[in-house]
Design an enzyme around this catalytic site. Sequence first.
Site, PDB file in Angstrom:
ATOM      1  N   LYS A 121       2.781 -11.091  -4.852  1.00 54.24           N
ATOM      2  CA  LYS A 121       2.729 -10.113  -5.927  1.00 54.24           C
ATOM      3  C   LYS A 121       3.929  -9.579  -6.484  1.00 54.24           C
ATOM      4  CE  LYS A 121      -0.556  -6.024  -5.972  1.00 54.24           C
ATOM      5  NZ  LYS A 121      -0.883  -4.915  -4.814  1.00 54.24           N
TER       6      LYS A 121
HETATM    7  C1  E4P Z   1      -3.617  -3.225  -6.366  1.00 50.58           C
HETATM    8  O1  E4P Z   1      -3.391  -4.354  -5.864  1.00 50.58           O
HETATM    9  C2  E4P Z   1      -2.919  -1.936  -5.683  1.00 50.58           C
HETATM   10  O2  E4P Z   1      -2.433  -2.048  -4.659  1.00 50.58           O
HETATM   11  C3  E4P Z   1      -3.567  -0.617  -6.107  1.00 50.58           C
HETATM   12  O3  E4P Z   1      -4.901  -1.138  -6.415  1.00 50.58           O
HETATM   13  C4  E4P Z   1      -3.027   0.805  -6.378  1.00 50.58           C
HETATM   14  O4  E4P Z   1      -4.066   1.527  -6.527  1.00 50.58           O
HETATM   15  P1  E4P Z   1      -3.568   3.127  -6.604  1.00 50.58           P
HETATM   16  O5  E4P Z   1      -3.423   3.407  -8.199  1.00 50.58           O
HETATM   17  O6  E4P Z   1      -4.952   3.809  -5.995  1.00 50.58           O
HETATM   18  O7  E4P Z   1      -2.418   3.368  -5.965  1.00 50.58           O
END
Ligand code: E4P
Length: 214
Positions: free
Chosen positions: A83
């Site tokens: 990622k």
């Molecule tokens: C995606 O891969 C992220 O880990 C995640 O969805 C972030 O979400 P948040 O805005 O609730 O922190």
Amino acid sequence: MQLYIDTANLDEIKAAHDFGVLDGVTTNPTLIAKEKIDYSTRLAEICRVVSGPVSAEVIATDTKAMLAEGKRLASIAPNIVVKLPSTVDGLRACKAFSDQGIKTNMTLCFQSLQAWMVAKAGAFLVSPFIGRLDDIGEDGMNLIRDIRRVYDNYGYKTLVLAASVRHSNHLLQCALAGADVATCPFKVIQDCMKHPLTDQGIERFLADYKKAFG
Ligand code: E4P
């Protein structure tokens, strides 16, 4: 639509996996920080439970360091997806990884042109953040719709992974908008199978049956 769980908590991952419909996992530095455990150790544990894609996010912010860190993460298990942030450095790393056959998830995507660029660089997944756009008064779902349209116009193979999903209505809207994947917290997954009329219906069926047959 594929369903991923957005957590680094092993109990939640095991519970969601036990539902029988979990396709993958996404993690991020904030989620692993909550677990107070070494990231590599936890990723290895997750990959022993889930055979689908498990996203592991780099901390590095420049291309060279992203490539080194991403390679180390990818060596943990064959289903690790590296990622990377949707920045110019992340784009370069995405292109290098896709040339080497290493899958990437391009995260923190807040505009369709970021999604277009990472698709050109061969990203496996792009993660538009719905909830965080809603938080600043925009409609996050419009981003999902726009990316879907851009990708369909040109046949890009990158999968649209709706991220920052906060509630079950987000999930429904993602499915209607044509997201390929949605990642969400365990509570949102649980909420998908909840309705008060389902519970009331079961109670009434059981009561009627007992009344008639004892
Ligand atoms: C995606 O891969 C992220 O880990 C995640 O969805 C972030 O979400 P948040 O805005 O609730 O922190």
